[in-house]
Design a protein around this motif. Sequence first.
Motif, PDB file in Angstrom:
ATOM      1  N   GLY A 124      -2.492   2.323  -2.593  1.00  0.00           N
ATOM      2  CA  GLY A 124      -2.488   3.633  -1.737  1.00  0.00           C
ATOM      3  C   GLY A 124      -3.911   3.612  -1.315  1.00  0.00           C
ATOM      4  O   GLY A 124      -4.288   4.106  -0.070  1.00  0.00           O
ATOM      5  N   THR A 161      -0.409  -3.626   1.547  1.00  0.00           N
ATOM      6  CA  THR A 161       0.153  -2.295   1.397  1.00  0.00           C
ATOM      7  C   THR A 161       1.667  -2.254   1.065  1.00  0.00           C
ATOM      8  O   THR A 161       2.108  -0.971   0.754  1.00  0.00           O
ATOM      9  N   LEU A 328       6.533   8.438  -1.843  1.00  0.00           N
ATOM     10  CA  LEU A 328       5.727   7.485  -1.150  1.00  0.00           C
ATOM     11  C   LEU A 328       6.914   6.426  -0.489  1.00  0.00           C
ATOM     12  O   LEU A 328       6.740   6.081   0.647  1.00  0.00           O
ATOM     13  N   TYR A 333       4.173   8.844   2.591  1.00  0.00           N
ATOM     14  CA  TYR A 333       3.293   9.620   2.426  1.00  0.00           C
ATOM     15  C   TYR A 333       3.400  10.506   1.010  1.00  0.00           C
ATOM     16  O   TYR A 333       4.437  10.601   0.552  1.00  0.00           O
ATOM     17  N   ASN A 334       2.537  11.236   0.508  1.00  0.00           N
ATOM     18  CA  ASN A 334       2.549  12.142  -0.853  1.00  0.00           C
ATOM     19  C   ASN A 334       1.926  13.322  -0.787  1.00  0.00           C
ATOM     20  O   ASN A 334       0.615  13.447  -0.711  1.00  0.00           O
ATOM     21  N   THR A 416      -2.042   9.162   1.068  1.00  0.00           N
ATOM     22  CA  THR A 416      -1.783   7.611   1.376  1.00  0.00           C
ATOM     23  C   THR A 416      -1.133   7.050  -0.044  1.00  0.00           C
ATOM     24  O   THR A 416      -0.791   6.021   0.157  1.00  0.00           O
ATOM     25  N   GLY A 417      -1.539   7.769  -1.125  1.00  0.00           N
ATOM     26  CA  GLY A 417      -1.212   6.636  -2.310  1.00  0.00           C
ATOM     27  C   GLY A 417      -1.072   7.932  -3.502  1.00  0.00           C
ATOM     28  O   GLY A 417      -0.542   9.152  -3.290  1.00  0.00           O
ATOM     29  N   LEU A 428      -7.778   8.383  -0.620  1.00  0.00           N
ATOM     30  CA  LEU A 428      -6.468   8.653  -0.068  1.00  0.00           C
ATOM     31  C   LEU A 428      -6.382   9.344   1.353  1.00  0.00           C
ATOM     32  O   LEU A 428      -5.144   9.710   1.682  1.00  0.00           O
TER      33      LEU A 428
END
Length: 469
Positions: A124, A161, A328, A333-334, A416-417, A428
């Motif tokens: 992330g 990634t 994710l 994405y989260n 992003t994580g 993130l």
Amino acid sequence: MASNSEIAKQVIDAIGGEENIQSIAHCATRLRIMVHDHEKVDVEEVEKIEKVKGAFYNSGQYQVIFGTGTVNRIYEEVTKLGVEGSSKSEMKEEAAKQGNAFQRAIRTFGDVFVPIIPAIVATGLFMGLRGLILQEQILALFGLTPDSVPENFVLFTQVLTDTAFIFLPALIAWSTFRVFGGNPVLGIVLGLMLVSPALPNAWDVASGDAEPLKFFGFIPVVGYQSSVLPAFFMGIIGAKFEKRVRKYVPESLDLIVTPFLVLLVMIALGLLVIGPVFHQLEEYIFAGTKFLLELPFGLSGLIIGFFNQIIVITGVHHIFNFLEIQLLNNLGYNPFNPIITAAIAAQGGAALAVGVKTKSKQLKALSFPSAVSAFLGITEPAIFGVTLRYFRPFVMGLIGGGAGGFLASIIGLKATGMAITVLPGTLLYLNGQIFGYLLVNVVGIGVAFVLTYMFGFSDDMLNDSKNKE
């Protein structure tokens, strides 16, 4: 100020003495103690010990909260005093029969996922850094544009990634075999088989660029890149099957026969039965999670932000690891992370308000470090040491979490994580979302702080607490 050795001695005495301690271990923030006789434990006396941020009974263990770093030093001093420590895995076996079936299942789920979270966290962070570096404004500082970025550099970032998610089934199968007593190496191999390049890539099938294989004319077989449940249940069944096979195979043949049978039987079950069934279940769970997160008018953030820390108290919050991994995997994405970040930050804000308002030096010394711990993403010291103890600050923290979560949903924050929150979680959101993320944290902390300071705490509550004791 008492030394760590003196504090360790006080903890042992309050627990009922060395003879009452069955085993002792520690995690990131807590000393975990199994005792022979619960009635000999003086929890109130434990909570009065310097550096102790709270104490409670859960999952068959007395858990004494010291906080990150401190707990390691206290544990060392306890073992120096002659108390035999045990590994967390040994303690988990001792506590395995504690709680109902659902609690035991969630605890096992957490045991599997916690060891692989660092890899997901690092991934992330790499995603966030890539998003930052490849922004047009950042590239312009070096006289570059997105089209002029070297392909080899982009490939390098993709390796950083994508690898953990591509081979996620291998990580999960390894960890599950380890938890259930199988050979972890067999788990790794089974997980790698699930993502073998000989199988149609799951992402290509999802995008329509490839077709699944058909076994017996009706069973779809694909690779399981990024899948969780197929690898998890293959690990459980595979580890149990391995132990059963080993009982019947002569020792002289064990090295050859056992791994051969385990891999043959489990990959056949995995591709033909376990994989298709649990992959479909994953899709249903993901659809339900996505539905909740897409509720209009910020309702998702309000609901999740308010109730998150209540779920943390029950100890079943490890299920969120699975949900975040699914988000994710499927979305890239989260949206869950910024909401729970607001809930965590708000408990820190409530603890901070208690520390500012109280005249008790002891409570100030407990509240301020607990608030700092929450701002670093760990709420147990704040909850069990401060806010939940006086209850109303905890409720104000829940309201603050709901307010911050509501804002996170309204502005559409997307991490992003996963697995890092509040201050560390800023990493993130480097892809142009940092100011929105900071605002969500400020709202969560601010609402909880103001409500707690005005309505949620007074020193009269200290006297009430003492009278009850």
